[in-house]
Design a protein around this motif. Structure first.
Motif, PDB file in Angstrom:
ATOM      1  N   SER A  66     -14.854 -19.959  -8.399  1.00  0.00           N
ATOM      2  CA  SER A  66     -15.634 -19.695  -7.193  1.00  0.00           C
ATOM      3  C   SER A  66     -16.700 -20.742  -6.924  1.00  0.00           C
ATOM      4  CB  SER A  66     -16.304 -18.319  -7.304  1.00  0.00           C
ATOM      5  OG  SER A  66     -17.167 -18.264  -8.431  1.00  0.00           O
ATOM      6  N   ALA A  67     -16.798 -21.749  -7.777  1.00  0.00           N
ATOM      7  CA  ALA A  67     -17.825 -22.773  -7.581  1.00  0.00           C
ATOM      8  C   ALA A  67     -17.505 -23.627  -6.361  1.00  0.00           C
ATOM      9  CB  ALA A  67     -17.932 -23.651  -8.827  1.00  0.00           C
ATOM     10  N   GLY A  68     -18.542 -24.189  -5.765  1.00  0.00           N
ATOM     11  CA  GLY A  68     -18.364 -25.018  -4.586  1.00  0.00           C
ATOM     12  C   GLY A  68     -18.037 -26.453  -4.942  1.00  0.00           C
ATOM     13  N   LYS A  98     -22.061 -30.860  -9.817  1.00  0.00           N
ATOM     14  CA  LYS A  98     -22.706 -29.831 -10.633  1.00  0.00           C
ATOM     15  C   LYS A  98     -21.751 -28.670 -10.879  1.00  0.00           C
ATOM     16  CE  LYS A  98     -26.784 -26.853 -10.870  1.00  0.00           C
ATOM     17  NZ  LYS A  98     -28.034 -26.443 -10.194  1.00  0.00           N
ATOM     18  N   SER A  99     -21.006 -28.281  -9.855  1.00  0.00           N
ATOM     19  CA  SER A  99     -20.051 -27.192 -10.031  1.00  0.00           C
ATOM     20  C   SER A  99     -18.927 -27.598 -10.971  1.00  0.00           C
ATOM     21  CB  SER A  99     -19.474 -26.766  -8.679  1.00  0.00           C
ATOM     22  OG  SER A  99     -18.728 -27.823  -8.094  1.00  0.00           O
ATOM     23  N   CYS A 103      -9.832 -29.243 -15.366  1.00  0.00           N
ATOM     24  CA  CYS A 103     -10.923 -29.820 -14.582  1.00  0.00           C
ATOM     25  C   CYS A 103     -10.393 -30.750 -13.496  1.00  0.00           C
ATOM     26  CB  CYS A 103     -11.892 -30.572 -15.506  1.00  0.00           C
ATOM     27  SG  CYS A 103     -12.919 -29.505 -16.534  1.00  0.00           S
ATOM     28  N   THR A 126     -20.197 -26.863 -14.381  1.00  0.00           N
ATOM     29  CA  THR A 126     -20.202 -25.419 -14.578  1.00  0.00           C
ATOM     30  C   THR A 126     -18.791 -24.903 -14.824  1.00  0.00           C
ATOM     31  OG1 THR A 126     -22.128 -25.210 -13.132  1.00  0.00           O
ATOM     32  CG2 THR A 126     -20.848 -23.216 -13.537  1.00  0.00           C
ATOM     33  N   PHE A 127     -17.831 -25.413 -14.062  1.00  0.00           N
ATOM     34  CA  PHE A 127     -16.439 -25.011 -14.248  1.00  0.00           C
ATOM     35  C   PHE A 127     -15.947 -25.384 -15.640  1.00  0.00           C
ATOM     36  CE2 PHE A 127     -11.957 -26.299 -14.113  1.00  0.00           C
ATOM     37  CZ  PHE A 127     -11.364 -25.095 -13.748  1.00  0.00           C
ATOM     38  N   LYS A 163     -17.299 -22.969 -18.175  1.00  0.00           N
ATOM     39  CA  LYS A 163     -16.682 -21.651 -18.055  1.00  0.00           C
ATOM     40  C   LYS A 163     -15.247 -21.653 -18.578  1.00  0.00           C
ATOM     41  CE  LYS A 163     -19.399 -19.862 -14.171  1.00  0.00           C
ATOM     42  NZ  LYS A 163     -19.344 -19.363 -12.767  1.00  0.00           N
ATOM     43  N   TYR A 173     -11.236 -29.131  -4.900  1.00  0.00           N
ATOM     44  CA  TYR A 173     -12.551 -29.087  -4.279  1.00  0.00           C
ATOM     45  C   TYR A 173     -13.123 -30.456  -3.941  1.00  0.00           C
ATOM     46  CZ  TYR A 173     -13.119 -24.100  -5.203  1.00  0.00           C
ATOM     47  OH  TYR A 173     -12.985 -22.748  -5.203  1.00  0.00           O
ATOM     48  N   SER A 221     -18.925 -29.735  -5.716  1.00  0.00           N
ATOM     49  CA  SER A 221     -20.000 -30.632  -6.110  1.00  0.00           C
ATOM     50  C   SER A 221     -19.795 -31.020  -7.566  1.00  0.00           C
ATOM     51  CB  SER A 221     -21.374 -29.982  -5.920  1.00  0.00           C
ATOM     52  OG  SER A 221     -21.542 -28.899  -6.810  1.00  0.00           O
TER      53      SER A 221
END
Length: 199
Positions: A146-148, A152-153, A68, A156-157, A160, A75, A150
């Motif tokens: 592929s998350a942007g 929130k991403s 992470c 999500t990462f 996953k 990002y 943010s």
């Protein structure tokens, strides 16, 4: 009134485990015998918690946290001194007609990193961040990365990555801290590993 196993697990996760994991990216290169002392603390906590709740091992939590942080450095923002530790991007694989080349091209993603530490380097360097996670990072599917950019991403990462490690060749069989919950019992870990053997 005595706490039930779920409440004892909440206390452990809220007050004890954060201490065991504080600054983990700094000391995750410690020798296995030292890390085993932290593992022993969680194992003792599991005995206190009792049956009914199951926790992921500290080892996999360290790996997810390191991945992470690599995601954040790519990002989001990070200290310059830490960002400078990132190895250069890995070159795109050369296309060939062999099956191995096809698999390599299919698994390649633009965020793969080059291993800059020579194989003959000291073990503590190879175990340190970020070098210890480059192989795992490079093996992540492109769909996970592929998350942007943010917060929130980031969540999500993280989810996953947990799912990916759960379904990959992670050595769960030797993970003494995690066994799938028996039928009818709750799990404190939202992504239990199916068909896990207890060593």
């Amino acid at each position: 009134m005595a706490l039930n196993p779920r409440c004892r697990a909440v206390v452990y996760r809220g007050f004890v485990r954060p201490i065991l994991e504080y600054g983990m990216l700094v000391w995750m290169s410690a020798v296995p015998s030292t890390l085993a002392k932290l593992t022993a603390i969680q194992r003792r906590a599991l005995h206190v918690i009792g049956d009914g709740c199951y926790l992921p091992s500290l080892d996999i939590r360290r790996s997810v946290a390191a991945l992470c942080y690599l995601f954040k450095l790519h990002y989001l923002t990070g200290p310059d001194i830490i960002t400078a530790l990132l190895p250069p991007p890995a070159p795109a694989p050369v296309r060939a007609r062999t099956r191995a080349s096809v698999r390599t091209i299919a698994s390649h993603h633009p965020l793969q990193l080059t291993k800059t530490v020579p194989p003959q380097s000291r073990n503590n360097v190879l175990r340190s961040f970020p070098h210890c996670m480059i192989d795992t990072w490079n093996c992540l599917p492109a769909s996970i990365l592929s998350a942007g950019p943010s917060q929130k991403s980031m969540q999500t990462f993280k989810k996953k990555v947990y799912d990916h490690l759960r379904q990959s060749d992670w050595d769960w069989a030797t993970d003494r801290l995690y066994t799938p919950p028996p039928p009818g019992l709750c799990s404190c870990f939202s992504h239990p590993k199916p068909n896990c053997r207890q060593s």
